[in-house]
Design an enzyme around this catalytic site. Structure first.
Site, short mmCIF file in Angstrom:
data_model
loop_
_atom_site.label_atom_id
_atom_site.label_comp_id
_atom_site.label_asym_id
_atom_site.label_seq_id
_atom_site.Cartn_x
_atom_site.Cartn_y
_atom_site.Cartn_z
N GLU A 32 6.15 0.53 -6.98
CA GLU A 32 5.51 0.07 -5.87
C GLU A 32 3.96 -0.40 -6.38
O GLU A 32 3.22 -0.41 -5.53
CB GLU A 32 5.63 0.29 -4.60
CG GLU A 32 7.01 0.25 -4.42
CD GLU A 32 7.26 0.41 -2.73
OE1 GLU A 32 6.43 0.56 -2.09
OE2 GLU A 32 8.53 0.51 -2.20
N GLU A 48 14.83 2.63 -4.92
CA GLU A 48 14.43 3.50 -3.49
C GLU A 48 15.41 2.69 -2.72
O GLU A 48 15.45 1.38 -2.53
CB GLU A 48 13.18 3.02 -3.22
CG GLU A 48 12.43 4.56 -2.92
CD GLU A 48 11.11 4.12 -2.89
OE1 GLU A 48 10.20 4.30 -3.80
OE2 GLU A 48 10.43 3.87 -1.65
C1 GAL Z 1 8.31 2.70 -0.38
C2 GAL Z 1 7.48 3.68 -1.15
C3 GAL Z 1 7.89 5.31 -0.49
C4 GAL Z 1 7.66 5.24 0.97
C5 GAL Z 1 8.97 4.55 1.33
C6 GAL Z 1 9.12 4.51 2.85
O1 GAL Z 1 7.80 1.52 -0.17
O2 GAL Z 1 7.73 3.63 -2.53
O3 GAL Z 1 6.60 6.00 -1.21
O4 GAL Z 1 6.29 4.95 1.34
O5 GAL Z 1 8.58 3.05 1.11
O6 GAL Z 1 10.02 3.60 3.45
#
Ligand code: GAL
Length: 815
Positions: free
Chosen positions: A432, A508
């Site tokens: 990100e 993710e």
């Molecule tokens: C994502 C990020 C993670 C964590 C997660 C929480 O955007 O890459 O590190 O912050 O969100 O939802």
């Protein structure tokens, strides 16, 4: 420090005797690897105070200190969370005093004989901005706290006497989005070699061709010649499988001064492939001979496996399709802090395996080297991630301050360290990163992708994108080999349609939030739900604005072969980032974990297990202690298709999996049940309507006793291994009291110590190192550690008003 050469040489001969005898060389190899664990002295912040504390390394100075809301309070706009105005985040980096300076010192003895050697110091990681000194002379610096690095100590050594090693560290405020830990939190080693030696992390082993009958192995070796002149050497490369030599080659080379890259090809008959189910590993033993003396022996590890990423059919391991059932893991170990502990990681990965996970993404930084080693041994795919930030800051003092001088060095260090591991399938160059919105984004991505291709042409680069529009528009998504999507299951099909050539996966996913044992009715989706008691629903339907439930991702994954799988945010809770309660003190750890911070599985563990594992799962929630007459929801996480629910013997109906609604696809649900105390039973039914499994929840009576169970009852007596002992409050029939919050007292006798305690409550500010802990929703955890003496350790747990309990663990050197 004195060296036991005899013992070391003996070890080498015993381990590698076959090859040394065959070449009939005299073994003058005295490569020596010495772990620097004990007798360190540490001081926090103020050197003048001169109050040095004895510590062992790995060490996290902050984990034993009190929480404080003012520590690293961040007034920030978190664009990634969709914020447009600054918000005050209190526990964002864990609210422990990791900020400041840490000073370490240790005495090192080098003998007269060492004068003939090259002496290196290696750090698996030090948090952060490490500056290393020997005898008050500056040796080197490595600022990125997650990188492994090495310095040549030789020019600074005074032989035949004690030398003073000093390591100065400094963590700035506003430099992280989670708890980074503090101190020399990973292993440190001294490595001594002869002046002609294989560079550390200096082999690169690839398998250009593998068939059932033959595996071709290419070994590139970086050999250093620190003598005054060119040297003629023989390089003997041998491949071992289960301690049997299966291939060998000897070649002569003339070494120039300093660095020489040497390449050798070997063949292995009938290679035993590495896979998730059969993690077969081979060892390469590299020997360097000068004249008739072996002057160095260096070991590396590799495996035979093929990986293929396709844009239409997903990922293939050894020619067979395989979806990533992955988890993202931060580097901290909950109550142990960031201090690395091999047995704790092993424990964690065993739980992930039990759940059916087959892949790990080391978010968002280089992991400890042993993590990818465990992935090799236990059969996980591994995505090694380098950065969470590039040139554009997410946090003022974050990696952006290092980007220009260090990005290439840090990425190369990671690749050189880990590129022989068969489990490793992709290099993630960023998560990100804010450059997704920047015209220069593609340029920076290409710079890193080029480094990946140069240093390891066998694996693709990847990155996790949340701002897909920006990353696609500015060419960033095209500048990585494999775009990963963070939280975009609803977009997979559109991405595929617009870019059919892209190979992609969910880097993710989910970010579902829950607190173990906290249930809120009715069980329904709760988008960014803020609840007065600062907890999230254990029905696994609460999630922040950008996120989803596990079910939604399951469905998107099942629908499309082209999507290679997912990496859930996160396998374990971690310190910091207490979303959705970022502004509400006293929260200081995450709610995202499938397993809580203390290591106790939440209900979600069984939801993933029911979907990912081959094992049968029938898991009923919630607990069965409610107000008489209250309307409650009951869910069952199961991979059986059909089940019937009974309350005190009365049927509440049969439910079947039903793909026409999202939540009935992956769970069985009975909503609007009128609660009455007693027994809730679910029975799984086969097609004929026969009972094939059952699970019962009973109403617990008054708290009566303590139960304590360990994850294992035998450990190595090495002063390092830990045992996880789960403590529960039970009624007189042994039923867990689901709301019990008794204060438990712990006492250990014999060959063990209390290393840490926890209960998984993200709002708890209790110490992780006190010999006591309140239960949270009926449970807490004690993490015991062996001493170096063999024997037994007995843990006794007491609490006012409850009968006590104890357990005994054997500690031995033969385990
Ligand atoms: C994502 C990020 C993670 C964590 C997660 C929480 O955007 O890459 O590190 O912050 O969100 O939802």
């Amino acid at each position: 420090m004195r060296t036991n050469y005899l013992l070391y040489l003996l070890t080498i001969f015993v381990g590698l005797g076959v090859s040394c005898q065959k070449v009939e060389k005299i073994n003058k190899n005295n490569r020596e690897v010495i772990r620097l664990t004990d007798q360190w002295e540490f001081q926090y912040n103020d050197t003048l105070a001169n109050q040095w504390e004895q510590v062992t390394v790995p060490h996290d100075w902050a984990i034993s200190m009190p929480f404080d809301q003012e520590i690293d309070k961040q007034d920030v706009i978190v664009l990634e969370d969709g914020e447009r105005v600054p918000k005050t985040r209190t526990g964002r980096t864990g609210a422990l005093p990791h900020i400041g300076k840490g000073f370490y010192k240790k005495s090192l003895y080098f003998s007269k004989e060492d004068q003939q050697k090259k002496v290196f110091i290696q750090f698996d990681g030090a948090m952060s901005h490490a500056k290393v000194y020997l005898n008050k002379q500056f040796v080197g610096t490595w600022p990125y706290g997650y990188s492994s690095f090495e310095f040549d100590l030789t020019p600074f050594i005074q032989f035949n006497q004690d030398n003073l090693l000093e390591v100065h560290l400094e963590n700035k405020s506003l430099s992280s989005r989670w708890y980074p830990g503090a101190g020399i939190y990973r292993e440190v080693r001294i490595v001594k070699t002869n002046p002609v030696y294989v560079k550390n992390w200096g082999t690169f082993i690839t398998t250009p061709q593998i068939t059932a009958s033959k595996g071709n192995v290419n070994i590139k070796t970086s050999v250093e010649n620190k003598t005054a002149q060119a040297q003629n050497i023989e390089l003997i490369q041998s491949i071992f499988f289960k301690n049997q030599r299966v291939s060998t080659s000897t070649k002569s080379f003339k070494l120039n001064k300093n660095n020489n890259d040497i390449e050798i090809d070997l063949e292995v008959e009938n290679p035993q492939w590495w896979s998730i189910e059969t993690p077969n590993l081979y060892k390469v033993v590299t020997e360097i001979a000068v004249g008739n003396e072996i002057v160095d022996i260096y070991e590396s590890q590799f495996g035979f496996r093929t990986i293929e990423f396709t844009s239409d059919k997903g990922f293939f391991l050894n020619g067979k399709p395989l979806k990533f059932k992955g988890v993202c893991l931060h580097h901290d170990l909950g109550p142990l802090g960031a201090a690395h502990n091999l047995s704790a990681w092993k424990h964690r990965l065993l739980k992930m395996k039990e759940m059916g996970a087959n892949a790990i993404r080391s978010t968002h930084n280089p992991s400890d080297p042993s993590l990818v080693q465990l992935a090799d041994e236990m059969g996980f795919l591994f995505v090694a991630e380098a950065f969470d930030e590039w040139e554009i800051a997410k946090t003022e003092n974050g990696y952006n301050t290092l980007w220009h001088d260090w990005a290439e060095k840090d990425l190369v260090a990671l690749i050189h360290r880990d590129r022989n591991h068969p489990s490793l399938i992709m290099w993630s160059i960023g998560n990100e990163i804010r450059e997704q919105n920047d015209p220069n984004g593609a340029k920076n991505a290409q710079f890193l992708t080029d480094i990946v291709h140069r240093e390891d042409p066998t694996r693709p680069s990847t990155a996790g994108f949340n701002n897909f529009k920006g990353a696609i528009k500015n060419g960033l998504a095209d500048a990585v080999d494999i775009p990963g999507w963070n939280y975009k299951p609803q977009k997979y099909e559109a991405f595929h349609k617009d870019h059919p050539e892209w190979k992609m996966y969910g880097s993710e996913t989910a970010s579902t939030v829950s607190s173990r044992g906290e249930y809120f009715f009715p069980a329904k989706e709760g988008k960014h739900k803020i609840r007065p008691n600062l907890h999230s629903n254990s029905f696994d339907m609460d999630f922040p604005n950008w996120a989803q439930t596990p079910d939604r991702e399951f469905r998107a994954q099942e629908k499309s072969d082209f999507i290679m799988g997912e990496f859930v945010w996160t396998g374990y809770d971690y310190l910091g980032e207490p979303t959705p309660y970022n502004e509400q003190w006293p929260t200081k750890s995450s709610y995202f974990g499938i397993i809580d911070l203390a290591g106790i599985p939440k209900d979600r563990f069984y939801l993933y297990k029911s979907h990912w594992s081959e094992e049968k799962v029938l898991h009923l929630l919630p607990h069965w202690n409610w107000e008489e007459g209250q309307t409650v929801s009951v869910h069952c996480y199961t991979n059986y298709d059909k089940a019937e629910l009974f309350l005190n013997g009365r049927s509440l109906g049969i439910k079947s999996k039903d793909a026409s609604t999202l939540y009935d696809t992956y769970r069985l649900r009975w909503d609007n049940i009128t609660y009455e105390a007693g027994e809730l039973k679910v029975v799984a039914l086969n097609e004929k309507g026969e009972v094939i499994a059952e699970e019962i929840k009973k109403t617990a009576g008054k708290p009566n006793a303590i139960r304590v169970e360990a994850d294992r009852y035998e450990v190595t007596a090495n002063g390092e291994e830990v045992v996880y002992a789960t403590v529960s409050v039970v009624d007189q029939n042994g039923i867990i009291c689901p709301k019990a919050d008794h204060l438990m007292q712990f006492e250990v006798e014999g060959q063990g110590t209390i290393r840490a305690v926890g209960n998984g409550d993200p709002t708890s500010l209790e110490s992780f190192v006190a010999p006591q802990r309140k239960a949270f929703n009926g449970k807490c955890m004690v993490i015991l550690q062996s001493t170096k003496e063999e024997g037994k350790m007995t843990l006794k747990v007491t609490s006012k008003g409850l009968s006590s309990s104890e357990l005994t663990i054997n500690t031995s050197n033969s385990i």
